[in-house]
Design a protein around this motif. Structure first.
Motif, PDB file in Angstrom:
ATOM      1  N   VAL A 277      50.777-109.373  50.064  1.00 11.65           N
ATOM      2  CA  VAL A 277      50.048-110.187  49.085  1.00 11.65           C
ATOM      3  C   VAL A 277      48.972-109.341  48.409  1.00 11.65           C
ATOM      4  N   LYS A 278      48.244-108.550  49.188  1.00 15.59           N
ATOM      5  CA  LYS A 278      47.149-107.744  48.645  1.00 15.59           C
ATOM      6  C   LYS A 278      47.641-106.580  47.788  1.00 15.59           C
ATOM      7  N   GLU A 279      48.784-105.991  48.168  1.00 14.40           N
ATOM      8  CA  GLU A 279      49.229-104.759  47.514  1.00 14.40           C
ATOM      9  C   GLU A 279      50.373-104.955  46.532  1.00 14.40           C
ATOM     10  N   ALA A 280      50.693-106.185  46.196  1.00 20.00           N
ATOM     11  CA  ALA A 280      51.828-106.440  45.298  1.00 20.00           C
ATOM     12  C   ALA A 280      51.635-105.760  43.952  1.00 20.00           C
TER      13      ALA A 280
ATOM     14  N   ASN B  90      62.013-115.551  52.298  1.00 14.29           N
ATOM     15  CA  ASN B  90      60.575-115.633  52.519  1.00 14.29           C
ATOM     16  C   ASN B  90      59.856-115.554  51.166  1.00 14.29           C
ATOM     17  N   GLU B  91      59.008-116.518  50.877  1.00 13.09           N
ATOM     18  CA  GLU B  91      58.323-116.599  49.583  1.00 13.09           C
ATOM     19  C   GLU B  91      57.442-115.374  49.322  1.00 13.09           C
ATOM     20  N   THR B  92      56.757-114.898  50.338  1.00 10.13           N
ATOM     21  CA  THR B  92      55.875-113.741  50.176  1.00 10.13           C
ATOM     22  C   THR B  92      56.676-112.500  49.810  1.00 10.13           C
TER      23      THR B  92
ATOM     24  N   GLN C  30      70.997 -95.194  42.292  1.00 10.29           N
ATOM     25  CA  GLN C  30      72.222 -95.329  41.500  1.00 10.29           C
ATOM     26  C   GLN C  30      73.292 -96.120  42.242  1.00 10.29           C
ATOM     27  N   ASP C  31      73.193 -96.209  43.553  1.00  9.39           N
ATOM     28  CA  ASP C  31      74.212 -96.900  44.341  1.00  9.39           C
ATOM     29  C   ASP C  31      73.862 -98.359  44.620  1.00  9.39           C
ATOM     30  N   GLY C  32      72.876 -98.902  43.915  1.00  8.41           N
ATOM     31  CA  GLY C  32      72.486-100.293  44.114  1.00  8.41           C
ATOM     32  C   GLY C  32      71.392-100.477  45.152  1.00  8.41           C
ATOM     33  N   GLN C  33      71.032 -99.408  45.824  1.00  2.00           N
ATOM     34  CA  GLN C  33      69.932 -99.470  46.801  1.00  2.00           C
ATOM     35  C   GLN C  33      68.597 -99.497  46.042  1.00  2.00           C
ATOM     36  N   PHE C  34      67.612-100.142  46.632  1.00  2.00           N
ATOM     37  CA  PHE C  34      66.280-100.127  46.048  1.00  2.00           C
ATOM     38  C   PHE C  34      65.239 -99.930  47.145  1.00  2.00           C
ATOM     39  N   THR C  35      64.114 -99.383  46.727  1.00  2.00           N
ATOM     40  CA  THR C  35      62.989 -99.172  47.630  1.00  2.00           C
ATOM     41  C   THR C  35      61.733 -99.647  46.927  1.00  2.00           C
ATOM     42  N   ILE C  36      60.964-100.436  47.630  1.00  2.00           N
ATOM     43  CA  ILE C  36      59.671-100.886  47.112  1.00  2.00           C
ATOM     44  C   ILE C  36      58.615-100.281  48.017  1.00  2.00           C
ATOM     45  N   THR C  37      57.694 -99.551  47.406  1.00  2.00           N
ATOM     46  CA  THR C  37      56.685 -98.849  48.183  1.00  2.00           C
ATOM     47  C   THR C  37      55.297 -99.243  47.695  1.00  2.00           C
ATOM     48  N   SER C  38      54.450 -99.572  48.647  1.00  2.00           N
ATOM     49  CA  SER C  38      53.032 -99.783  48.377  1.00  2.00           C
ATOM     50  C   SER C  38      52.285 -98.901  49.378  1.00  2.00           C
ATOM     51  N   PRO C  39      50.965 -98.835  49.321  1.00  2.00           N
ATOM     52  CA  PRO C  39      50.258 -97.943  50.245  1.00  2.00           C
ATOM     53  C   PRO C  39      50.558 -98.179  51.729  1.00  2.00           C
ATOM     54  N   ASN C  40      50.840 -99.395  52.140  1.00  2.00           N
ATOM     55  CA  ASN C  40      51.052 -99.689  53.562  1.00  2.00           C
ATOM     56  C   ASN C  40      52.412-100.296  53.900  1.00  2.00           C
ATOM     57  N   VAL C  41      53.145-100.751  52.887  1.00  2.00           N
ATOM     58  CA  VAL C  41      54.400-101.463  53.136  1.00  2.00           C
ATOM     59  C   VAL C  41      55.528-100.781  52.360  1.00  2.00           C
TER      60      VAL C  41
ATOM     61  N   VAL D 187      58.618-108.554  45.833  1.00  2.00           N
ATOM     62  CA  VAL D 187      59.725-107.884  45.143  1.00  2.00           C
ATOM     63  C   VAL D 187      59.637-108.115  43.643  1.00  2.00           C
ATOM     64  N   ASP D 188      59.381-109.360  43.250  1.00  2.00           N
ATOM     65  CA  ASP D 188      59.310-109.676  41.818  1.00  2.00           C
ATOM     66  C   ASP D 188      58.171-108.934  41.125  1.00  2.00           C
ATOM     67  N   GLN D 189      57.013-108.870  41.766  1.00  2.00           N
ATOM     68  CA  GLN D 189      55.893-108.154  41.151  1.00  2.00           C
ATOM     69  C   GLN D 189      56.155-106.657  41.108  1.00  2.00           C
ATOM     70  N   ALA D 190      56.813-106.131  42.140  1.00  2.00           N
ATOM     71  CA  ALA D 190      57.110-104.707  42.166  1.00  2.00           C
ATOM     72  C   ALA D 190      58.137-104.323  41.105  1.00  2.00           C
ATOM     73  N   LYS D 191      59.025-105.230  40.748  1.00  2.00           N
ATOM     74  CA  LYS D 191      60.024-104.929  39.725  1.00  2.00           C
ATOM     75  C   LYS D 191      59.373-104.640  38.380  1.00  2.00           C
ATOM     76  N   GLY D 192      58.188-105.130  38.184  1.00  8.48           N
ATOM     77  CA  GLY D 192      57.456-104.832  36.957  1.00  8.48           C
ATOM     78  C   GLY D 192      56.963-103.393  36.919  1.00  8.48           C
ATOM     79  N   ASN D 193      57.012-102.707  38.054  1.00 15.27           N
ATOM     80  CA  ASN D 193      56.550-101.326  38.149  1.00 15.27           C
ATOM     81  C   ASN D 193      57.714-100.385  38.464  1.00 15.27           C
ATOM     82  N   ILE D 194      58.821-100.518  37.777  1.00 14.65           N
ATOM     83  CA  ILE D 194      60.032 -99.727  38.052  1.00 14.65           C
ATOM     84  C   ILE D 194      59.770 -98.257  37.740  1.00 14.65           C
ATOM     85  N   THR D 195      60.231 -97.384  38.652  1.00 11.49           N
ATOM     86  CA  THR D 195      60.153 -95.939  38.424  1.00 11.49           C
ATOM     87  C   THR D 195      61.564 -95.411  38.195  1.00 11.49           C
TER      88      THR D 195
END
Length: 151
Positions: free
Chosen positions: A82-85, A132-134, A94-105, A139-147
């Protein structure tokens, strides 16, 4: 494991405990091989068996501590999501895998899957459902920061 039972055992068997500790310290200071650790483990196990604590009780206690620790880590991870979203970055492979990274999660998953692997401060917390809603919000907020895609 009741504290009163342990206190009563120590009061009734203090001499046995003292002798065992003296032998234990003697073995640890004099014997300089792997044998000393075997002897130390035997002495400690003998004291535990003599005290009436069973291996099942020890396993149960360890299991309870493990469960409690994992529950606490999961709560902390959820709070951290919640804090780091807003700081999370979404990297799509490229293979459909994704990774979401924040400072702690860190969350890893694949497109179309309903499960993701969650890591909190380097500790794997296993697979979590995307229901899980959280996690969904994270995930939704992180998608706005696609690299750029990982290679």
């Amino acid at each position: 494991m009741n504290i009163e039972v342990i206190k009563e055992f120590v009061m009734q068997n203090w001499l046995v405990i003292v002798v065992a500790l003296i032998i234990l310290f003697f073995v640890l200071n004099v014997v300089k091989t792997v044998l000393k650790w075997a002897i130390a483990i035997i002495i400690i196990a003998a004291l535990l068996i003599y005290s009436g604590i069973s291996i099942d009780q020890i396993k149960q206690t360890v299991s309870e501590v493990q469960t409690s620790t994992m529950d606490t880590l999961k709560k902390e991870a959820t709070n951290m999501m919640v804090k780091e979203a807003s700081k999370a970055t979404y990297t799509k492979g490229q293979d459909g895998q994704f990774t979401i990274t924040s400072p702690n999660v860190e969350i890893k998953g694949s497109a179309g899957s309903n499960k993701v692997n969650v890591t909190f401060r380097g500790i794997s917390l296993g697979e979590w459902n995307l229901d899980n809603e959280t996690i969904r919000t994270f995930v939704d907020q992180a998608k706005g920061n696609i690299t750029a895609p990982a290679s």
